[in-house]
Design a protein around this motif. Structure first.
Motif, PDB file in Angstrom:
ATOM      1  N   ARG A 242       4.994   3.261  -6.472  1.00 10.11           N
ATOM      2  CA  ARG A 242       4.292   2.398  -7.409  1.00 10.11           C
ATOM      3  C   ARG A 242       4.381   0.978  -6.868  1.00 10.11           C
ATOM      4  NH1 ARG A 242       6.328   1.421 -12.117  1.00 10.11           N
ATOM      5  NH2 ARG A 242       4.341   0.985 -13.146  1.00 10.11           N
ATOM      6  N   LEU A 243       3.280   0.255  -6.942  1.00 11.78           N
ATOM      7  CA  LEU A 243       3.194  -1.047  -6.293  1.00 11.78           C
ATOM      8  C   LEU A 243       2.590  -2.056  -7.254  1.00 11.78           C
ATOM      9  CD1 LEU A 243       3.868  -1.989  -3.372  1.00 11.78           C
ATOM     10  CD2 LEU A 243       1.468  -1.609  -2.819  1.00 11.78           C
ATOM     11  N   SER A 244       3.257  -3.198  -7.418  1.00 10.75           N
ATOM     12  CA  SER A 244       2.742  -4.262  -8.281  1.00 10.75           C
ATOM     13  C   SER A 244       1.641  -5.025  -7.549  1.00 10.75           C
ATOM     14  CB  SER A 244       3.866  -5.231  -8.652  1.00 10.75           C
ATOM     15  OG  SER A 244       4.211  -6.023  -7.513  1.00 10.75           O
ATOM     16  N   PRO A 245       0.853  -5.828  -8.271  1.00 12.63           N
ATOM     17  CA  PRO A 245      -0.163  -6.658  -7.589  1.00 12.63           C
ATOM     18  C   PRO A 245       0.462  -7.566  -6.531  1.00 12.63           C
ATOM     19  CG  PRO A 245      -0.580  -6.597  -9.947  1.00 12.63           C
ATOM     20  CD  PRO A 245       0.737  -5.922  -9.743  1.00 12.63           C
ATOM     21  N   ALA A 246       1.616  -8.179  -6.852  1.00  9.00           N
ATOM     22  CA  ALA A 246       2.275  -9.043  -5.873  1.00  9.00           C
ATOM     23  C   ALA A 246       2.775  -8.224  -4.683  1.00  9.00           C
ATOM     24  CB  ALA A 246       3.438  -9.791  -6.524  1.00  9.00           C
ATOM     25  N   GLY A 247       3.289  -7.023  -4.959  1.00  3.83           N
ATOM     26  CA  GLY A 247       3.763  -6.162  -3.881  1.00  3.83           C
ATOM     27  C   GLY A 247       2.638  -5.723  -2.966  1.00  3.83           C
ATOM     28  N   ARG A 248       1.466  -5.486  -3.556  1.00  2.00           N
ATOM     29  CA  ARG A 248       0.326  -5.076  -2.726  1.00  2.00           C
ATOM     30  C   ARG A 248      -0.121  -6.210  -1.810  1.00  2.00           C
ATOM     31  NH1 ARG A 248      -4.817  -1.520  -4.971  1.00  2.00           N
ATOM     32  NH2 ARG A 248      -5.659  -0.977  -2.905  1.00  2.00           N
ATOM     33  N   ARG A 249      -0.068  -7.437  -2.322  1.00  5.14           N
ATOM     34  CA  ARG A 249      -0.417  -8.577  -1.470  1.00  5.14           C
ATOM     35  C   ARG A 249       0.630  -8.770  -0.381  1.00  5.14           C
ATOM     36  NH1 ARG A 249      -1.680 -10.724  -6.605  1.00  5.14           N
ATOM     37  NH2 ARG A 249       0.313 -11.845  -6.662  1.00  5.14           N
ATOM     38  N   ARG A 250       1.894  -8.634  -0.749  1.00  5.47           N
ATOM     39  CA  ARG A 250       2.990  -8.796   0.215  1.00  5.47           C
ATOM     40  C   ARG A 250       2.969  -7.693   1.281  1.00  5.47           C
ATOM     41  NH1 ARG A 250       6.396 -11.788   3.128  1.00  5.47           N
ATOM     42  NH2 ARG A 250       8.507 -10.960   3.238  1.00  5.47           N
ATOM     43  N   LEU A 251       2.475  -6.540   0.881  1.00  8.16           N
ATOM     44  CA  LEU A 251       2.420  -5.381   1.787  1.00  8.16           C
ATOM     45  C   LEU A 251       1.709  -5.725   3.090  1.00  8.16           C
ATOM     46  CD1 LEU A 251       3.028  -2.175   1.473  1.00  8.16           C
ATOM     47  CD2 LEU A 251       0.569  -2.001   1.210  1.00  8.16           C
ATOM     48  N   ARG A 252       0.675  -6.526   3.011  1.00  8.89           N
ATOM     49  CA  ARG A 252      -0.134  -6.840   4.183  1.00  8.89           C
ATOM     50  C   ARG A 252       0.603  -7.751   5.163  1.00  8.89           C
ATOM     51  NH1 ARG A 252      -4.864  -4.655   3.544  1.00  8.89           N
ATOM     52  NH2 ARG A 252      -5.543  -4.069   1.454  1.00  8.89           N
ATOM     53  N   GLU A 253       1.696  -8.348   4.715  1.00 10.90           N
ATOM     54  CA  GLU A 253       2.466  -9.224   5.592  1.00 10.90           C
ATOM     55  C   GLU A 253       3.625  -8.508   6.266  1.00 10.90           C
ATOM     56  OE1 GLU A 253       3.786 -12.583   3.384  1.00 10.90           O
ATOM     57  OE2 GLU A 253       1.792 -13.064   2.584  1.00 10.90           O
ATOM     58  N   VAL A 254       4.125  -7.435   5.655  1.00 11.54           N
ATOM     59  CA  VAL A 254       5.367  -6.832   6.161  1.00 11.54           C
ATOM     60  C   VAL A 254       5.226  -5.385   6.598  1.00 11.54           C
ATOM     61  CG1 VAL A 254       6.771  -8.394   4.763  1.00 11.54           C
ATOM     62  CG2 VAL A 254       6.126  -6.162   3.833  1.00 11.54           C
ATOM     63  N   MET A 255       4.120  -4.727   6.275  1.00 14.23           N
ATOM     64  CA  MET A 255       3.968  -3.300   6.607  1.00 14.23           C
ATOM     65  C   MET A 255       2.921  -3.105   7.703  1.00 14.23           C
ATOM     66  SD  MET A 255       6.026  -1.451   4.674  1.00 14.23           S
ATOM     67  CE  MET A 255       6.897  -1.406   3.122  1.00 14.23           C
ATOM     68  N   SER A 256       2.911  -1.904   8.265  1.00 15.77           N
ATOM     69  CA  SER A 256       1.965  -1.578   9.332  1.00 15.77           C
ATOM     70  C   SER A 256       0.575  -1.345   8.759  1.00 15.77           C
ATOM     71  CB  SER A 256       2.423  -0.325  10.083  1.00 15.77           C
ATOM     72  OG  SER A 256       2.314   0.820   9.249  1.00 15.77           O
ATOM     73  N   SER A 257      -0.409  -1.352   9.649  1.00 14.08           N
ATOM     74  CA  SER A 257      -1.793  -1.115   9.216  1.00 14.08           C
ATOM     75  C   SER A 257      -1.952   0.294   8.658  1.00 14.08           C
ATOM     76  CB  SER A 257      -2.758  -1.337  10.386  1.00 14.08           C
ATOM     77  OG  SER A 257      -2.446  -0.475  11.470  1.00 14.08           O
ATOM     78  N   ALA A 258      -1.170   1.257   9.174  1.00 13.40           N
ATOM     79  CA  ALA A 258      -1.265   2.630   8.674  1.00 13.40           C
ATOM     80  C   ALA A 258      -0.866   2.704   7.203  1.00 13.40           C
ATOM     81  CB  ALA A 258      -0.388   3.562   9.512  1.00 13.40           C
ATOM     82  N   VAL A 259       0.173   1.970   6.823  1.00 15.53           N
ATOM     83  CA  VAL A 259       0.610   1.958   5.430  1.00 15.53           C
ATOM     84  C   VAL A 259      -0.423   1.249   4.555  1.00 15.53           C
ATOM     85  CG1 VAL A 259       2.379   1.122   3.833  1.00 15.53           C
ATOM     86  CG2 VAL A 259       3.044   2.078   6.041  1.00 15.53           C
ATOM     87  N   MET A 260      -0.941   0.136   5.047  1.00 19.33           N
ATOM     88  CA  MET A 260      -1.954  -0.592   4.275  1.00 19.33           C
ATOM     89  C   MET A 260      -3.197   0.263   4.065  1.00 19.33           C
ATOM     90  SD  MET A 260      -1.702  -4.496   5.711  1.00 19.33           S
ATOM     91  CE  MET A 260      -2.034  -4.042   7.402  1.00 19.33           C
ATOM     92  N   ASP A 261      -3.645   0.961   5.112  1.00 22.52           N
ATOM     93  CA  ASP A 261      -4.820   1.818   4.988  1.00 22.52           C
ATOM     94  C   ASP A 261      -4.568   2.943   3.985  1.00 22.52           C
ATOM     95  OD1 ASP A 261      -6.098   0.274   6.861  1.00 22.52           O
ATOM     96  OD2 ASP A 261      -5.728   1.636   8.532  1.00 22.52           O
ATOM     97  N   ALA A 262      -3.359   3.510   4.016  1.00 25.54           N
ATOM     98  CA  ALA A 262      -3.034   4.592   3.094  1.00 25.54           C
ATOM     99  C   ALA A 262      -3.061   4.121   1.646  1.00 25.54           C
ATOM    100  CB  ALA A 262      -1.664   5.172   3.441  1.00 25.54           C
ATOM    101  N   VAL A 263      -2.566   2.912   1.395  1.00 22.20           N
ATOM    102  CA  VAL A 263      -2.610   2.365   0.034  1.00 22.20           C
ATOM    103  C   VAL A 263      -4.056   2.156  -0.396  1.00 22.20           C
ATOM    104  CG1 VAL A 263      -2.080   0.343  -1.374  1.00 22.20           C
ATOM    105  CG2 VAL A 263      -0.333   1.307   0.133  1.00 22.20           C
TER     106      VAL A 263
END
Length: 333
Positions: A242-263
């Motif tokens: 489960r991901l908050s709006p802030a977590g989803r924005r932060r995701l793009r700074e700290v996670m790989s493109s594969a994780v971002m694409d999956a979300v």
């Protein structure tokens, strides 16, 4: 278009020596008949170009003939200076060579193209390293690059992840690749071509032996295949989060493109608080724990249970540390 192709024929013959009409046609993506017509045009223009028939035949420029850097468009001249990459070139021990080559190119260009090319250096800079990583610092990078260029066999003492941690290998170095600020060596050891992290080379000896580089080795194709295989081995499972709006924005700074694409592909509609549920790929439980901790309280792992339990245990340890601290500082030991 045709003038550009004629110049390309001249530069190809100048760089590679003898080429057949079929080879030229494949390189320029035209028909063999077109090459025949182009060669006739070059003859008519007085270019000392001759051809020999037979299996060992082909077209060749008269010995000593060189064409100057004419025919460059402004965009092509700018692109050459964009490709200079002074930082990586310096790490390879080629900084002075690149600077000298650019100086000679500037001198050879007409004034209007020289001004446009100079503007590129004033307005654009390629920095291949990450924000939080200054790149590899290896004393062995330059000699390895020299061995690649001169096809010299090398013996390396190498640190790897599995046991035994340190191994000695004799390698035929084929190429060097810069990826994400890290240098990699593509080399044959025994029967297999593998990729080695230059930073993990602990010792290097350049041997007196040379090796024959395979004519059919395609570096770009090898690297694409290596990346595909690496990514397939990288992710060993999935996690539901489960991901908050802030977590989803932060995701793009700290996670790989594969994780971002999956979300992006699997996220549910936001709930009343804006949180979404998604399924993302993970490596090991240890790696996933470290990655999700970067998002703090903006992510909740639902499955796998083992990963959720690890995060819960870490959260309890952190809470125990911070709850035990008084405003004056840590308790006396």
């Amino acid at each position: 278009m045709r003038a550009s192709r004629l110049l390309s024929i001249l530069l190809l013959l100048q760089a590679r020596g003898r080429l057949t009409a079929r080879q030229l046609a494949e390189l320029l993506e035209v028909s063999v008949r077109t090459i025949y017509r182009d060669v006739e045009s070059l003859h008519a223009a007085g270019v000392p170009l001759y051809g020999d028939a037979g299996p060992a035949g082909g077209y060749q420029l008269l010995d000593g003939y060189r064409t100057r850097l004419t025919g460059l468009t402004s965009e092509e001249a700018e692109a050459l200076f964009m490709a200079g990459m002074p930082g990586p070139a310096a790490e390879l021990g080629l900084g002075a060579v690149v600077a000298a080559a650019q100086l000679k190119l500037q001198a050879a260009l007409p004034p209007e193209l020289r001004d446009r090319a100079t503007r590129i250096q004033e307005r654009f800079l390629l920095d291949a390293h990450g924000w939080y990583y200054d790149g590899d610092r290896s004393p062995h990078l330059a000699p390895i690059a020299d061995a690649v260029w001169n096809q010299r066999r090398i013996q390396v003492r190498y640190r790897r992840w599995k046991e035994p941690a340190e191994v000695t290998r004799v390698l035929d170095p084929y190429a060097i690749v810069l990826k994400g600020g890290k240098w990699y060596l593509v080399a044959r050891g025994g029967e297999n071509v593998r990729t080695y992290r230059v930073h993990h080379v602990l010792g290097l000896e350049v041997l007196d032996e040379t090796f024959d580089r395979p004519c059919g080795f395609d570096l770009a194709a090898y690297w694409r295949s290596f990346l595909t295989e690496f990514r397939s081995r990288l992710y060993q499972g999935t996690a539901t989060i489960r991901l908050s709006p802030a977590g989803r924005r932060r995701l793009r700074e700290v996670m790989s493109s594969a994780v971002m694409d999956a979300v992006d592909q699997s996220a549910t509609d936001p709930d009343e608080a804006g949180w979404v549920t998604a399924v993302v790929p993970i490596e090991s439980l240890e790696h996933a724990e470290t990655e999700f901790m970067k998002l703090g309280a903006q992510v909740e792992v639902l499955t796998p249970i083992e990963l959720r339990a690890r995060l819960e245990a870490t959260a309890r340890e952190l809470a125990g540390i911070y709850l035990s601290l008084s405003p004056a500082g840590p308790p006396a030991s």
